[in-house]
Design an enzyme around this catalytic site. Structure first.
Site, PDB file in Angstrom:
ATOM      1  N   HIS A 146      31.846 -22.300   5.629  1.00 59.78           N
ATOM      2  CA  HIS A 146      31.444 -22.685   4.270  1.00 59.78           C
ATOM      3  C   HIS A 146      32.598 -23.327   3.511  1.00 59.78           C
ATOM      4  CE1 HIS A 146      30.731 -21.787  -0.062  1.00 59.78           C
ATOM      5  NE2 HIS A 146      29.563 -22.301   0.243  1.00 59.78           N
ATOM      6  N   ASN A 150      25.842 -30.653  13.146  1.00 64.92           N
ATOM      7  CA  ASN A 150      26.434 -29.315  13.054  1.00 64.92           C
ATOM      8  C   ASN A 150      25.528 -28.300  13.735  1.00 64.92           C
ATOM      9  OD1 ASN A 150      28.193 -30.629  11.401  1.00 64.92           O
ATOM     10  ND2 ASN A 150      27.685 -29.509   9.543  1.00 64.92           N
ATOM     11  N   CYS A 171      23.954 -37.014   9.887  1.00 66.26           N
ATOM     12  CA  CYS A 171      24.512 -36.505   8.641  1.00 66.26           C
ATOM     13  C   CYS A 171      25.296 -35.228   8.865  1.00 66.26           C
ATOM     14  CB  CYS A 171      23.412 -36.306   7.600  1.00 66.26           C
ATOM     15  SG  CYS A 171      22.209 -35.068   8.064  1.00 66.26           S
TER      16      CYS A 171
END
Lengths: 843, 843
Positions: free
Chosen positions: A425, A740, A803
């Site tokens: 994060h 990801n 993305c």
């Protein structure tokens, strides 16, 4: 080095294959090698007329690794060879005793150190004692007789250290030296360097054997190093150092303070003139700024070494632009000359002098988000915001960050976390903002309640100053001086060339109007990923509305909460559409698991907070929280699974998007909304959401009395989606690869937990790269290629982009350009890097 | 139904396409349908000589769904049509008033109920009142005049309920009836039935329109239903019921108690004789036991309906074997006649009467492991073991189970959990043992500390009796009577045919010598998966040694703990090798994340326990535990990542395997060890582990002075492994697909968390099956096929199998056989099912 009409000492090279064979057959010199060497020696001897081991006409050779120039850790010493008592006597007769014995003792020192593993300090000790005894300061003040005495003492060091005499046979010296070069291929430093720099598949190192020249033959001799242009600023002016009566290693080692290269103009005008001419020739030849070593032996200039010069980002761009203007190169070549990391430097603050703080480095984490940051330590988001409000510069230190910390993270100059990888994060958010971050620094232990962290023997309290280098992962004590990011006019020129050349579009991941503007100013051609949920934490009212929605027991309660959220979402979208007037904006529907939006702390606290503003009973709150908890949230109730289970959630978000789009459209803004459904694994999921989206669009269009064009597409981030991409494409206007998550699921690696074994995998060579940083082309890339082929077969002209974090990683961008993606999308700060990488892929 | 020389009333069928069109154009009868019907009517009229709506020659039709036979929930009523005042007058004149008005009032009742949605109870009420008024008990005791009066009252019910008169036009009746059949396709029950039974891709239902015959024309008429053999036992003797002067629905509805079919022999000998002959013809024709409805109208037998009879498992096997012996079918056909679920029944205890307890069902969870269980409720593993030791039969109820509960789970007769899907820990372990389990029963709330669970309004305390049906997921109050599993000689004969026919091998997943023996006795041809870690919980000493290993800070500490574990592992492997003498045993190296082996409870308790026997300081234990915690353990530090990070762990396990193998070999046991490396994603991982394994093998062989053959292979359970299977195959002697994990990662579904949205996905038709139960052939299957192709291209003859839960699921087994796997491996209890499914795939 290719000879290009310069005076370079004659030499020859032993091939890398010989080295490889040497490694394979158990560190023995391979058969046939000696014949190869003899052949080479003959050439050198013929060129010079001298012979190795012949004291009457001594041939002095230097031996070094052929790879040393580009690969630190390899044997990088220019090792003179061929000296022994007999040869030195001959040398003394020819060139004087002082020179001969100075060369001899240097040879004994260096050969002992580099080839025989005798510590350099043992020789240094003898030299020091001799200088003391003679009362002199510099080595050059010693007399020939002193040096002769020193030679004998150095020989004694050999006997003491190795139990045998120094090998006086020049041929034996040569063999030992070649072995030493071969062995240096496996030195820990060389292995580490290759690993860090992703250098794979090389067979070994060649060995260069070169005839020696000498800069220490009195005042008509000397050595120097220089860059053909200034490596910091790029200024087109020789930049270097020179030392009279010295060998090259004296310049580098700083034994005496060298003079500026300009000084050579006066003391050796002819050699200087030739050097300047040579530099011009070399730049013409290599079309780049060069890093040069040279020696003047009795007024004759010899070029020893020449390599492409290392440079700062600022310099790289200036040289590239200048050389185009000078007509030396074309813009395509210029594009290839600037490395993406050069641009990265230009975009973030840097330490003034990265060498100055080395002894203050107290830990090393992951280089999660580049740049440098200096600030006072705080341990929670509240303090971060409060201190920032007081005008303080702060570094937020946490074990790990959560979406609740967003405000504090934003207020911080830099972020340091004890846990989490390159896509944790903290890392993802910081990169998105171009903010310095060091993550996963497992050496630190953070005690957030006591407001202190421990690191090795150090205890760092709140308010103490530290510095972070997000490009290297270093954590540094105290305030280190910074230099601000510097984008010059040259950069703009340079980037305009890149944009002309590249074929793939570059979009940005941006969640707020500010980010969108930043992206646009960095050259983004649209928003490739707008994460709607990042706005949920923007204010107390918002997050409370979100939590009401999550806690809702009945459909009515949920709809009520969603009604509260609608105006916030609409306002956000209006801002983004406005900022991106005329460019596409891709909005992803809610993606993360709902429990990410719950308050932090222990269960009791959470329940207390939630009951305070939700009208839901304590029991129900407990039960809702229990139901939300997940064993593997990454693979749980998130993405389109939310919008399918709670269609009213998708409806609210889509309504906000279309209301915002039409209201902006009515104000003259050109709005190009693209709605993206996350975490699709089956075509049925997408059909469900697409029907909902088109239904709401029609409703809003009817209510507002106007329509506009929009696209509905999907993330491809689940392996199954790639496998059935043909079916999914029938429902999708576009694909956006979420690399990801696709990497997480294709590898079975949780990006939050991968820190447990990834460092071991990289160290053992099981992985060559962190796949969250550099796209795994073989596995994940295969899925992407498959999905594109299937998708475009089912729907010709399907728009395809990515993305994930890889959208800003140069080698990944090159891969994406190769396989025919229409665009990459990355954080606003990485947009210029992606633009450059895309251009480099095209040239 | 195909006519095969039996007397069946003439009729015609409206196609399913008409139904589909009806659904699509908004529930309107499609154009052209009426012409189709008229054509059909003409055929019937021609056959019979009568006409619809012509009172002089009334044509009475029955209308029902063409799909009703195989699909409950569809309009299953044989609906007589064509009656109105005029027609009934004609009928009265021809066949008597009583018959005519009885038919009329039945028609009004059923037409109102089924077509017009008028509650049946309204008509029942009128009938009841009339019987009361007339003082009679049975409907048949009412006089013709009573019935005529009742007809008028029934017409009044129409007017009252619908506000309009009963539609007397026969053509309108027919149209309404056809619509009602079409509509029943979308009835909730029909949708539910199709969903539960995985019936997809059907277009709709046809409508059967058939000429009516009447069993209620006095004592020479009657109706009956029968099975051609006993559907419980399979005995070859007609099994059915018969009712004189009644329509079929009277038999089914149980208005009067029907007589045994034998009774017909006396009262209607001719019709009976023909019926027996017809049954023979039908069995000859359909080669199966049939379920038949018939009517006798004035001594003439009409066959109304014939379908394959539903049967118990025992019956299915007996009939299959009998029919082969009778020469009616060959063994291939017999294989196809027995469904895998039939075998499943034979292998687990069942409730004596699954209908008897329906009103005691208090909740429904997932049918996680089949069979029935009855016991007293306990709430933790300790109590389970203690009560079991006292001779009590217990049901273990937990929110979810963990490996710590293994002992208690083993002691329990059945397991009920509030959380977790079909492949949760409880489900997997229970299936492995053939133990009844209902998992993911989200309606229950378990309070483990108070030893109570709540379910709807019920509070169930420790010690209370409940029953579980693991085949349906039902949770039932009180003790329900059980019948034990029954494997007969017929089963053995039957399975021997299956084994002759199938091409794919069936292995078993077994972790202990007992499981291995069970597997072998169920016909397993080896062990396809032996999970070494399941033995870690077998005793206090073992789990303590495991925890010492996990807590180890230094390599030495870890090796010390591993030395303690070695003898346990060796002994286990010896037992398994012994049990599987002559058959391959595939042993998987340690797979689960290490934190799974920590004690349960709060952190303080865990730390207290661990410090008590590990010599590790409290601080270090805290720090180790913190480091072990993971956000997504499924994607974390597990599988080969453990053995690569701690090579000494792999070494210990492999040493134990080879020591056990050689010691058994020395005792004359034929040992075929296959070592399987879990969670491989890159060929480099496998190379690392393979080198270790072969190294240890050579060491042990040298130490023990003998060698043996072994294989080293890998699980393919990470999508990336399938994508680079060609590279992996170069290092692997075999592949074993771990379809549980492969499904998790290919779909991005955590099997522990999927309960949050999977039920919604199934209900909305987004998924057709739980992919953890039935292999997803399109996605996961595509990866498997790709891996097999790539693997065998790189290494011809590569052995390939699967060891996920799907190895025991019939449709998945068929897929695996199709794509060329060498074997499937499943829980010992599912081995016979897999053997059958494999045979069915082959025929």
């Amino acid at each position: 080095m290719a000879s290009i009409g310069l005076s370079v000492p004659p030499g020859f090279t032993i091939s890398t294959e010989a080295c490889q064979e040497y490694q394979q057959i158990g560190k023995k010199l391979p058969e046939g090698l000696w014949e190869e060497i003899i052949e080479g020696l003959k050439i050198v001897e013929k060129d010079i007329g001298n012979a190795l081991g012949d004291p009457s006409k001594p041939l002095l050779l230097s031996v070094r690794s052929g790879a040393a120039i580009s690969m630190p850790g390899m044997m990088d010493t220019v090792l003179n060879l061929g000296l022994n008592d007999e040869v030195v006597s001959g040398l003394a007769a020819k060139s004087g005793e002082r020179f001969a014995y100075d060369s001899y003792r240097r040879f004994l020192d260096m050969f002992g150190d580099v080839v025989m593993s005798i510590p350099h300090s043992l020789f240094e000790e003898k030299l020091g004692k001799m200088k003391n005894a003679k009362g002199v300061k510099h080595d050059t003040d010693l007399l020939a007789s002193d040096l002769k005495e020193l030679v004998e003492e150095y020989k004694g060091v050999y006997l003491e250290a190795k139990g045998e005499k120094f090998p006086s046979d020049p041929i034996k010296q040569l063999k030992l030296a070649i072995k030493a070069v071969f062995d240096s291929w496996d030195s820990p430093r060389a292995i580490k360097y290759r690993s860090i720099n992703h250098i794979h598949g090389l067979k070994g190192t060649a060995v260069n054997i070169q005839c020696m020249v000498f800069g220490n033959m009195g005042d008509t001799s000397g050595s120097g190093v220089l860059f053909t242009r200034n490596p910091s600023t790029g200024e087109n002016k020789l930049y270097g150092e020179f030392l009279i009566n010295a060998q090259g290693e004296d310049v580098v080692a700083g034994i005496r303070t060298p003079e500026d290269i300009d000084a050579m103009k006066n003391c050796m005008p002819e050699a200087y003139k030739e050097l300047v001419k040579n530099c011009e020739i070399l730049e013409q030849q290599y079309k780049d700024m060069m890093d040069i070593e040279f020696t003047v032996q009795e007024n004759r200039l010899w070029m020893l070494q020449c390599r492409t010069g290392k440079r700062t980002g600022k310099c790289a761009v200036k040289i590239a632009v200048d050389m185009v203007n000078e007509g030396l190169i074309d813009s395509c070549t210029a594009i290839k000359m600037v490395e993406p990391r050069h641009l990265d430097q230009l975009l973030h603050p840097q330490f003034e002098d990265p060498l100055a703080y080395k002894d203050k480095v107290i830990a090393k984490g992951l280089p999660a988000s580049p740049g440098a940051a200096v600030g006072q330590v705080v341990f929670n988001a509240e303090d971060a915001e409060a201190w920032h409000a007081q005008g303080k510069t702060i570094i937020l230190v946490r074990t790990e960050t959560s979406p609740e910390d967003i405000g504090g993270m934003h207020a911080a100059a830099g972020i340091l976390t004890g846990r989490g990888g390159m896509t944790s994060h903290a890392a993802v958010v910081a990169r998105g903002w171009g903010k310095c971050c060091v993550s996963g620094c497992s050496e630190i232990r953070v005690n957030e309640s006591e407001k202190v962290f421990f690191i090795g023997g150090n205890v760092i309290n709140q308010g103490q100053w530290i510095s972070l280098n997000g490009s290297t992962g270093e954590v540094i004590l105290d305030k280190q001086p910074l230099s601000p990011p510097a984008l010059s006019g040259d950069s703009e020129t340079f980037m305009s060339w890149a944009d002309e050349i590249r074929r793939i579009k570059v979009m940005a991941n941006a969640d707020t109007p500010e980010d969108a503007l930043k992206a646009r100013s960095n050259g983004a051609q649209g928003i490739g990923l707008c994460r709607t949920e990042h706005m949920f934490f923007a204010s107390d009212e918002r997050i409370r509305a979100v939590r009401k929605m999550i806690m809702a027991v009945t459909l009515e309660q949920r709809k009520e909460a969603l009604d509260l959220l609608l105006p916030y979402q609409r306002a956000d979208f209006e801002g983004i559409f406005h900022a991106m007037d005329g460019l596409p904006v891709t909005i992803r529907l809610l993606d993360p698991p709902l429990h990410e939006f719950l308050p932090e702390g222990d269960l009791e606290h959470i329940v207390g907070e939630l009951t305070s503003y939700t009208d839901i009973s304590e029991d129900e709150v407990y039960s809702r929280i229990e139901k939300l908890s997940e064993v593997n949230p990454m693979l749980g109730f998130r993405g389109c699974r939310l919008g399918i289970s709670y269609p009213e959630l998708t409806e609210m978000q889509v309504r906000a998007i279309f209301q915002a789009a039409i209201s902006m459209n009515n104000q003259g803004v050109t709005v190009l909304p693209e709605i993206m459904v996350p975490l699709i694994g089956t075509p049925q999921e997408l059909t469900h959401q697409t029907n909902l989206i088109r239904g709401v669009a029609n409703e809003v269009f009817a209510e507002m009395g106007t329509t506009l064009n929009f696209k509905v597409g999907t993330m491809i981030e689940i392996p199954r989606a790639a496998l059935v991409a043909d079916e999914i494409a029938k429902e999708a206007d576009f694909f956006s690869f979420g690399t990801n998550d696709l990497t997480q699921m294709t590898f079975g690696y949780s990006r939050d937990d991968v820190g447990k074994f990834l460092p071991i995998y990289l160290a053992k060579g099981i992985l060559q790269n962190d796949p969250f940083e550099v796209l795994d082309q073989k596995g994940v890339g295969q899925l992407i290629k498959m999905a594109i082929e299937k998708g475009r077969a089912a729907r010709p002209g399907l728009k395809v982009g990515i993305c994930g974090e890889h959208g800003g990683e140069p080698s990944s961008v090159a891969f994406f350009a190769d396989i025919g993606l229409d665009y990459v999308s990355c954080s606003p700060f990485r947009v210029p890097i992606a633009r450059l990488a895309a251009a480099q892929a095209a040239v």
